[in-house]
Design an enzyme around this catalytic site. Structure first.
Site, PDB file in Angstrom:
ATOM      1  N   HIS A 113       0.842  -1.190   0.000  1.00 50.98           N
ATOM      2  CA  HIS A 113       0.000   0.000   0.000  1.00 50.98           C
ATOM      3  C   HIS A 113       0.885   1.250   0.000  1.00 50.98           C
ATOM      4  O   HIS A 113       2.091   1.177   0.205  1.00 50.98           O
ATOM      5  CB  HIS A 113      -0.851   0.075   1.278  1.00 50.98           C
ATOM      6  CG  HIS A 113      -1.650  -1.146   1.586  1.00 50.98           C
ATOM      7  ND1 HIS A 113      -3.014  -1.209   1.405  1.00 50.98           N
ATOM      8  CD2 HIS A 113      -1.286  -2.344   2.121  1.00 50.98           C
ATOM      9  CE1 HIS A 113      -3.470  -2.380   1.797  1.00 50.98           C
ATOM     10  NE2 HIS A 113      -2.440  -3.098   2.238  1.00 50.98           N
ATOM     11  N   GLU A 199       2.636  -0.903   4.412  1.00 55.69           N
ATOM     12  CA  GLU A 199       2.386   0.470   3.977  1.00 55.69           C
ATOM     13  C   GLU A 199       3.714   1.185   3.713  1.00 55.69           C
ATOM     14  O   GLU A 199       4.638   1.115   4.524  1.00 55.69           O
ATOM     15  CB  GLU A 199       1.614   1.248   5.049  1.00 55.69           C
ATOM     16  CG  GLU A 199       0.212   0.735   5.331  1.00 55.69           C
ATOM     17  CD  GLU A 199      -0.831   1.298   4.375  1.00 55.69           C
ATOM     18  OE1 GLU A 199      -0.443   2.047   3.440  1.00 55.69           O
ATOM     19  OE2 GLU A 199      -2.017   0.992   4.574  1.00 55.69           O
ATOM     20  N   HIS A 235      -2.442  -3.117  -3.511  1.00 59.31           N
ATOM     21  CA  HIS A 235      -3.828  -2.981  -3.052  1.00 59.31           C
ATOM     22  C   HIS A 235      -4.774  -2.817  -4.252  1.00 59.31           C
ATOM     23  O   HIS A 235      -5.907  -3.327  -4.249  1.00 59.31           O
ATOM     24  CB  HIS A 235      -3.943  -1.783  -2.112  1.00 59.31           C
ATOM     25  CG  HIS A 235      -5.148  -1.825  -1.232  1.00 59.31           C
ATOM     26  ND1 HIS A 235      -5.467  -0.788  -0.370  1.00 59.31           N
ATOM     27  CD2 HIS A 235      -6.131  -2.748  -1.072  1.00 59.31           C
ATOM     28  CE1 HIS A 235      -6.576  -1.095   0.287  1.00 59.31           C
ATOM     29  NE2 HIS A 235      -7.004  -2.273  -0.129  1.00 59.31           N
ATOM     30  N   ASP A 245      -3.440   2.239  -4.877  1.00 60.34           N
ATOM     31  CA  ASP A 245      -2.090   2.110  -4.321  1.00 60.34           C
ATOM     32  C   ASP A 245      -1.518   0.701  -4.544  1.00 60.34           C
ATOM     33  O   ASP A 245      -2.275  -0.260  -4.649  1.00 60.34           O
ATOM     34  CB  ASP A 245      -2.091   2.459  -2.823  1.00 60.34           C
ATOM     35  CG  ASP A 245      -3.133   1.700  -2.019  1.00 60.34           C
ATOM     36  OD1 ASP A 245      -4.260   1.518  -2.482  1.00 60.34           O
ATOM     37  OD2 ASP A 245      -2.806   1.288  -0.894  1.00 60.34           O
TER      38      ASP A 245
END
Length: 273
Positions: A113, A199, A235, A245
């Site tokens: 992400h 992330e 994602h 993303d």
């Protein structure tokens, strides 16, 4: 004459005895007094013992390796994923937004992400703490209008890699983080059940930092040593109608080269998207 000799000999012996006794008493007295010319030796403090977070062995603190106030007996254990699903050389910031995986389910997917709070703020200032606060449900909605918009959301990820290359872990890899939402990976729904979320601090337009790719590659290698069946997706690959993303700024070819994973583990290919 002989008597006088005996008398003198006896007197001499008595004198020597008295002199020796006084000398012994004097020596004993001096021994009990501190020598002002000799510094006193401070008592040695006992060595503080600590426990290795990874293997639980006890060792002197001076011989340990530390990270985020945790102790490890070796760099190997410091840099490894432990039996509870926590990485030793990451900062631990536990998120309440998690739950257990379904029974007998091990992660076999990594979802990549991007995140920025507020959007784009990382370009001008250090803002990664906002992401930490968001994942821990501590984000102040009064700090920024965008924070007020997302105040009711409860999300998390297993890992965050900041722009400077800091690695932060929020959820054990053995548990589900709430990162994927409604999703489908090659016909399998509810990707949170079987995935690990990572992330990267950034957006879909700005190139990610070299430090982020470096830390990401090291993280992937550690994860694969525990979960060898891992595959990798963005994602946007598992939720194409909702998410974009990690975006066109993420270099999948660079990712594949630095991790040395096979292209078979990248079912959506190496093109930017």
């Amino acid at each position: 004459m002989f008597k006088w000799l005996l008398l003198f000999a006896g007197a001499g012996l008595l004198y020597l005895w008295i002199k020796g006794k006084k000398q012994a008493e004097l020596s004993a007295g001096n021994a009990s007094k501190p020598n002002k010319n000799k510094p006193e030796r401070a008592p040695t403090a006992p060595e503080v013992m600590v426990q290795c977070q990874y293997c639980k062995v006890h060792l002197p603190r001076s011989e340990s390796f530390t990270c985020d106030e945790r102790f490890y007996c070796s760099t190997e254990h410091l840099q490894a994923l432990d039996s509870q699903g926590w990485l030793g050389d990451a900062q631990w910031r536990i998120s309440p937004n998690q739950d257990v995986r379904p029974e007998n389910v091990q992660p076999d997917l990594v979802v990549i992400h991007h995140i920025s709070l507020p959007p784009g703020a990382f370009r001008n200032q250090s803002s990664s703490q906002h992401i930490v606060d968001f994942f821990q449900n501590k984000l102040d909605p009064n700090r920024h209008p965008y924070f007020a918009e997302i105040a009711g959301q409860k999300v998390s990820s297993h890992f965050l890699i900041t722009r400077s290359g800091e690695l932060i872990q929020f959820v054990s890899t053995q548990n589900k983080a709430w990162h994927a939402g409604k999703s489908n990976f090659l016909g399998r729904e509810r990707c949170n059940d079987f995935s690990i979320g990572i992330e990267l601090e950034g957006d879909g337009d700005t190139p990610f930092e070299a430090a982020q790719y470096l830390v990401l590659a090291k993280l992937i290698k550690k994860l694969m040593s525990t979960y060898p069946l891992l595959q990798f997706a963005g994602h946007s690959d598992i939720a194409p109608d909702r998410k974009t993303d990690p975006g066109i700024s993420f270099d999948w070819k660079k990712f594949q080269k630095e991790t040395a994973i096979s292209t078979e583990k990248l079912p959506f290919g190496l093109s930017s998207r």
